[in-house]
Design an enzyme around this catalytic site. Structure first.
Site, short mmCIF file in Angstrom:
data_model
loop_
_atom_site.label_atom_id
_atom_site.label_comp_id
_atom_site.label_asym_id
_atom_site.label_seq_id
_atom_site.Cartn_x
_atom_site.Cartn_y
_atom_site.Cartn_z
N ARG A 8 25.73 -19.48 21.64
CA ARG A 8 24.52 -18.18 22.88
C ARG A 8 25.02 -19.73 24.40
O ARG A 8 24.45 -21.18 23.73
CB ARG A 8 23.10 -18.30 23.23
N PRO A 211 25.05 -24.23 31.10
CA PRO A 211 26.08 -24.58 30.32
C PRO A 211 27.08 -25.23 29.79
O PRO A 211 26.97 -26.78 30.74
CB PRO A 211 26.81 -23.32 31.62
N ASN A 212 27.88 -25.08 28.74
CA ASN A 212 28.60 -25.87 28.70
C ASN A 212 28.00 -26.63 27.51
O ASN A 212 28.65 -27.84 28.18
CB ASN A 212 30.28 -26.26 29.83
N ARG A 213 27.06 -26.81 27.40
CA ARG A 213 25.78 -28.24 26.37
C ARG A 213 25.90 -28.80 27.40
O ARG A 213 25.25 -30.11 27.23
CB ARG A 213 27.08 -28.31 24.96
N LEU A 214 26.01 -29.29 29.20
CA LEU A 214 25.38 -29.84 30.68
C LEU A 214 24.30 -29.98 30.51
O LEU A 214 23.70 -29.63 31.87
CB LEU A 214 26.46 -30.22 30.87
#
Ligand SMILES: Cc1cc2nc3c(=O)[nH]c(=O)nc-3n(C[C@H](O)[C@H](O)[C@H](O)COP(=O)(O)O)c2cc1C
Length: 235
Positions: A8, A211-214
């Protein structure tokens, strides 16, 4: 869908340095309150959820197990074990939970009082990781909490030699029935091996999914003078 395909995006909100309280316990209390309220977010959702809840007699109820936390302990050789327990209080001393002092976790905490806690609130895309030293609560406090539990749970605390091997379920139920006869009224005393612990934190990390695992991560570390230092960590 395969397990590896489960994923997700986290995009609900961010966490900024200026949003943080200087005291991590206050920061935790704010996040806990929001997690307790998180089912009631969104105007329309809120309206229908509240309607449904009032129909079920659940109005004002917090999300299920919002106070559930993973408690990690380790024995004196450093071998870890982890399980869920329920948070039953948080104040300037730290995080309070109740259990059987003779359980596996109880023995490990006697050998090694260093422990860690993890909360995960998926609806808010938040995690809180806590580490510190555990000590037993004052006996009077455990007694007061024990008295507030339903009678069945109080008898259950006597019936269970938590973490010991049982021959079968019937043995447990038989013990419970005997104890029910032994304590017919509401007066069920606290077992000597049952009580609370408080984990006094020296490190608390607040994690907000992005978002984007940041992701945003802030770690509070306790300095020798008792003040808290806050640092942003790489996700
Ligand atoms: C949602 C949930 C809440 C739980 N709450 C507690 C609790 O507050 N205290 C407790 O001793 N065990 C609680 N348990 C059971 C523990 O996870 C665990 O099985 C038990 O404490 C024995 O652990 P141990 O053998 O590692 O000592 C809970 C389990 C779940 C799934």
């Amino acid at each position: 869908m395969g397990i590896a395909q489960l994923r997700r995006e986290y995009n609900l909100t961010g966490l900024r340095r200026r949003d943080l309280e200087t005291d991590p316990i206050r920061q935790f209390q704010a996040w806990f309150e929001q997690a307790s309220d998180s089912r009631r977010s969104g105007r329309f959702q809120k309206f229908f959820v509240n309607l449904y809840k009032s129909f079920l007699g659940l109005a004002g109820a917090a999300p299920i197990d919002v106070n559930a936390m993973t408690l990690a302990t380790a024995d004196k050789e450093g071998r870890p074990s982890a399980r869920i327990v329920l948070l039953k209080g948080v104040d300037e001393r730290g995080f309070v939970f109740y259990t059987n002092y003779d359980s596996r976790k109880g023995h490990e905490l006697t050998e090694n009082p260093q422990a860690a806690l993890v909360f995960y609130w998926p609806a808010l895309e938040r995690q809180v990781c806590i580490a510190g030293e555990v000590s037993k609560l004052p006996r009077a406090e455990s007694e007061a909490y024990f008295r507030s539990r339903p009678r069945g749970a109080r008898i259950g605390a006597w019936a269970s030699k938590q973490s010991d091997v049982l021959p079968d379920r019937a043995a447990l139920e038989e013990t419970w029935r005997k104890l029910e006869t032994q304590y017919p009224g509401d007066d069920v005393p606290i077992p000597p091996y049952w009580g609370g612990y408080v984990l006094t934190p020296n490190r608390i990390e607040f994690w907000q999914g992005r978002p984007n695992r940041l992701h945003d991560r802030f770690r509070y570390s306790k300095s020798p003078d008792g003040t808290w230092q806050i640092e942003r960590l790489s996700p």
